[in-house]
Design an enzyme around this catalytic site. Structure first.
Site, PDB file in Angstrom:
ATOM      1  N   ASN A  28      19.173  20.773  29.619  1.00 27.76           N
ATOM      2  CA  ASN A  28      18.521  20.194  28.447  1.00 27.76           C
ATOM      3  C   ASN A  28      17.576  19.043  28.834  1.00 27.76           C
ATOM      4  O   ASN A  28      17.603  18.560  29.976  1.00 27.76           O
ATOM      5  CB  ASN A  28      19.595  19.688  27.473  1.00 27.76           C
ATOM      6  CG  ASN A  28      19.129  19.685  26.021  1.00 27.76           C
ATOM      7  OD1 ASN A  28      17.931  19.686  25.734  1.00 27.76           O
ATOM      8  ND2 ASN A  28      20.078  19.681  25.102  1.00 27.76           N
ATOM      9  N   GLY A  32      19.374  15.206  33.461  1.00 31.71           N
ATOM     10  CA  GLY A  32      19.533  14.614  34.792  1.00 31.71           C
ATOM     11  C   GLY A  32      18.977  15.479  35.917  1.00 31.71           C
ATOM     12  O   GLY A  32      19.373  15.319  37.074  1.00 31.71           O
ATOM     13  N   THR A  34      16.032  15.478  37.306  1.00 30.67           N
ATOM     14  CA  THR A  34      15.261  14.709  38.290  1.00 30.67           C
ATOM     15  C   THR A  34      16.180  14.007  39.293  1.00 30.67           C
ATOM     16  O   THR A  34      15.906  13.995  40.499  1.00 30.67           O
ATOM     17  CB  THR A  34      14.366  13.677  37.562  1.00 30.67           C
ATOM     18  OG1 THR A  34      13.593  14.376  36.578  1.00 30.67           O
ATOM     19  CG2 THR A  34      13.436  12.982  38.525  1.00 30.67           C
ATOM     20  N   THR A  35      17.290  13.444  38.795  1.00 31.51           N
ATOM     21  CA  THR A  35      18.250  12.782  39.692  1.00 31.51           C
ATOM     22  C   THR A  35      18.822  13.774  40.699  1.00 31.51           C
ATOM     23  O   THR A  35      18.978  13.461  41.884  1.00 31.51           O
ATOM     24  CB  THR A  35      19.416  12.187  38.869  1.00 31.51           C
ATOM     25  OG1 THR A  35      18.870  11.450  37.785  1.00 31.51           O
ATOM     26  CG2 THR A  35      20.287  11.296  39.715  1.00 31.51           C
ATOM     27  N   GLU A 103      12.368  22.097  39.534  1.00 32.55           N
ATOM     28  CA  GLU A 103      12.832  21.719  38.206  1.00 32.55           C
ATOM     29  C   GLU A 103      12.377  22.774  37.214  1.00 32.55           C
ATOM     30  O   GLU A 103      11.189  23.060  37.106  1.00 32.55           O
ATOM     31  CB  GLU A 103      12.252  20.348  37.835  1.00 32.55           C
ATOM     32  CG  GLU A 103      12.814  19.790  36.555  1.00 32.55           C
ATOM     33  CD  GLU A 103      12.506  18.299  36.395  1.00 32.55           C
ATOM     34  OE1 GLU A 103      11.787  17.741  37.243  1.00 32.55           O
ATOM     35  OE2 GLU A 103      12.985  17.721  35.409  1.00 32.55           O
TER      36      GLU A 103
HETATM   37  N1  DCP Z   1       9.084  20.497  27.529  1.00 29.88           N
HETATM   38  C1  DCP Z   1       8.623  21.364  26.558  1.00 29.88           C
HETATM   39  N2  DCP Z   1       8.455  22.679  26.848  1.00 29.88           N
HETATM   40  C2  DCP Z   1       8.771  23.171  28.062  1.00 29.88           C
HETATM   41  C3  DCP Z   1       9.252  22.309  29.061  1.00 29.88           C
HETATM   42  C4  DCP Z   1       9.411  20.957  28.755  1.00 29.88           C
HETATM   43  O1  DCP Z   1       8.354  20.940  25.434  1.00 29.88           O
HETATM   44  N3  DCP Z   1       8.592  24.454  28.313  1.00 29.88           N
HETATM   45  C5  DCP Z   1       9.189  19.041  27.239  1.00 29.88           C
HETATM   46  C6  DCP Z   1      10.567  18.541  27.000  1.00 29.88           C
HETATM   47  C7  DCP Z   1      10.499  17.108  27.441  1.00 29.88           C
HETATM   48  C8  DCP Z   1       9.430  17.099  28.512  1.00 29.88           C
HETATM   49  O2  DCP Z   1       8.709  18.323  28.348  1.00 29.88           O
HETATM   50  O3  DCP Z   1      10.070  16.293  26.392  1.00 29.88           O
HETATM   51  C9  DCP Z   1      10.007  16.959  29.905  1.00 29.88           C
HETATM   52  O4  DCP Z   1      10.912  17.994  30.096  1.00 29.88           O
HETATM   53  P1  DCP Z   1      12.245  17.952  30.918  1.00 29.88           P
HETATM   54  O5  DCP Z   1      13.438  17.904  30.086  1.00 29.88           O
HETATM   55  O6  DCP Z   1      12.185  19.148  31.771  1.00 29.88           O
HETATM   56  O7  DCP Z   1      12.151  16.706  31.879  1.00 29.88           O
HETATM   57  P2  DCP Z   1      13.102  15.507  31.911  1.00 29.88           P
HETATM   58  O8  DCP Z   1      12.356  14.431  32.586  1.00 29.88           O
HETATM   59  O9  DCP Z   1      13.616  15.255  30.535  1.00 29.88           O
HETATM   60  O10 DCP Z   1      14.283  16.032  32.814  1.00 29.88           O
HETATM   61  P3  DCP Z   1      15.554  15.206  33.287  1.00 29.88           P
HETATM   62  O11 DCP Z   1      15.723  14.028  32.408  1.00 29.88           O
HETATM   63  O12 DCP Z   1      16.681  16.201  33.180  1.00 29.88           O
HETATM   64  O13 DCP Z   1      15.259  14.832  34.681  1.00 29.88           O
END
Ligand code: DCP
Length: 230
Positions: A28, A32, A34-35, A103
């Site tokens: 979702n 996490g 990126t971590t 990712e």
């Molecule tokens: N997003 C979207 N449609 C997609 C892929 C992503 O609308 N096909 C959006 C959702 C988030 C943003 O892009 O607002 C970043 O997506 P991620 O959840 O993949 O990245 P994060 O930085 O939230 O990942 P994490 O916190 O797990 O490292």
């Protein structure tokens, strides 16, 4: 243009790709990912590709990510067309190490985000049809091998808390209900396995824990995540 040959089914195959392992980290928003990628980037012989979110926030001076959150019915197809392109570009780029960890994937872009926009009534049917035709063409004509999906399984509440903490401008409008529907789609796809095709086997890692515990879990799962000898 990317170099490549064709496989027996006529799909375009990137040269040398069959000798490398590709691992996609899924989960979702704010689960996490990126971590997890940062943790494994310290391992030698692994190439780590983070999500091209900086491109989604700035394509020739425009911010399709922000536009999508402001008005999904108008701008959903704009963002998702660009996400699909940037994902395909990632999948097709030459691999520089024996193991690639990336990712998300072109598959979750379609099966989770595009399908969710449509089924929640936020994408016109014609936009969904065009995006689906693109996706079907790509996956029919281009080989996109994935060897393992690592699913960072969270509760939508945890993601909501983490979202509030990180305070990314575009994401301030995301309600808990949105994270709940993304969560449900991930569960149907990767756990119940009753929605869309799975491109690879799935390894589930519980990801509601704090950072220290997560790093410990990544270390404990290292042998399951990485192919033998890495
Ligand atoms: N997003 C979207 N449609 C997609 C892929 C992503 O609308 N096909 C959006 C959702 C988030 C943003 O892009 O607002 C970043 O997506 P991620 O959840 O993949 O990245 P994060 O930085 O939230 O990942 P994490 O916190 O797990 O490292």
């Amino acid at each position: 243009a990317s170099s490549g040959t064709r496989d027996v089914t006529g799909k375009l195959v990137r040269d040398g790709v069959d000798k490398k392992a590709v691992i996609c980290i899924e989960g979702n928003i704010a689960s996490g990912k990126t971590t997890c990628l940062e943790y494994f980037s310290k391992t030698s012989n692994i190439e780590v590709l983070t999500e091209p979110i900086s491109k989604w926030r700035n394509v020739r001076g425009h911010n399709p990510l922000a536009l999508m959150y402001q008005d999904p019915e108008r701008w959903g197809i704009t963002l998702q067309t660009y996400v699909q392109l940037t994902m395909l570009d990632r999948h097709m780029s030459a691999i520089s190490a024996p193991v690639r960890m990336m990712e998300r994937s072109i598959f979750s872009a379609k099966y989770i985000f595009v399908d969710n926009l449509f089924s929640s009534g936020k994408m016109p049917e014609v936009d969904y049809a065009v995006l689906s035709e693109w996706f079907d063409w790509i996956t029919t004509n281009i080989s996109i091998p994935v060897d393992l999906i690592v699913y960072l399984q969270t509760s939508p509440q945890t993601c909501h808390e983490r979202l509030k903490q990180r305070c990314r401008e575009e994401e301030k409008v995301i309600p808990l209900e949105y994270l709940e529907s993304i969560h449900q789609r991930y569960e149907d796809w990767l756990i119940k396995k009753n929605s869309s095709p799975l491109p690879a086997p799935v390894l589930v890692i519980p990801a509601d824990n704090d950072l220290q515990k997560m790093l410990q879990l990544y270390e404990e799962n290292r042998d399951k995540i990485l192919p033998a000898n890495y």
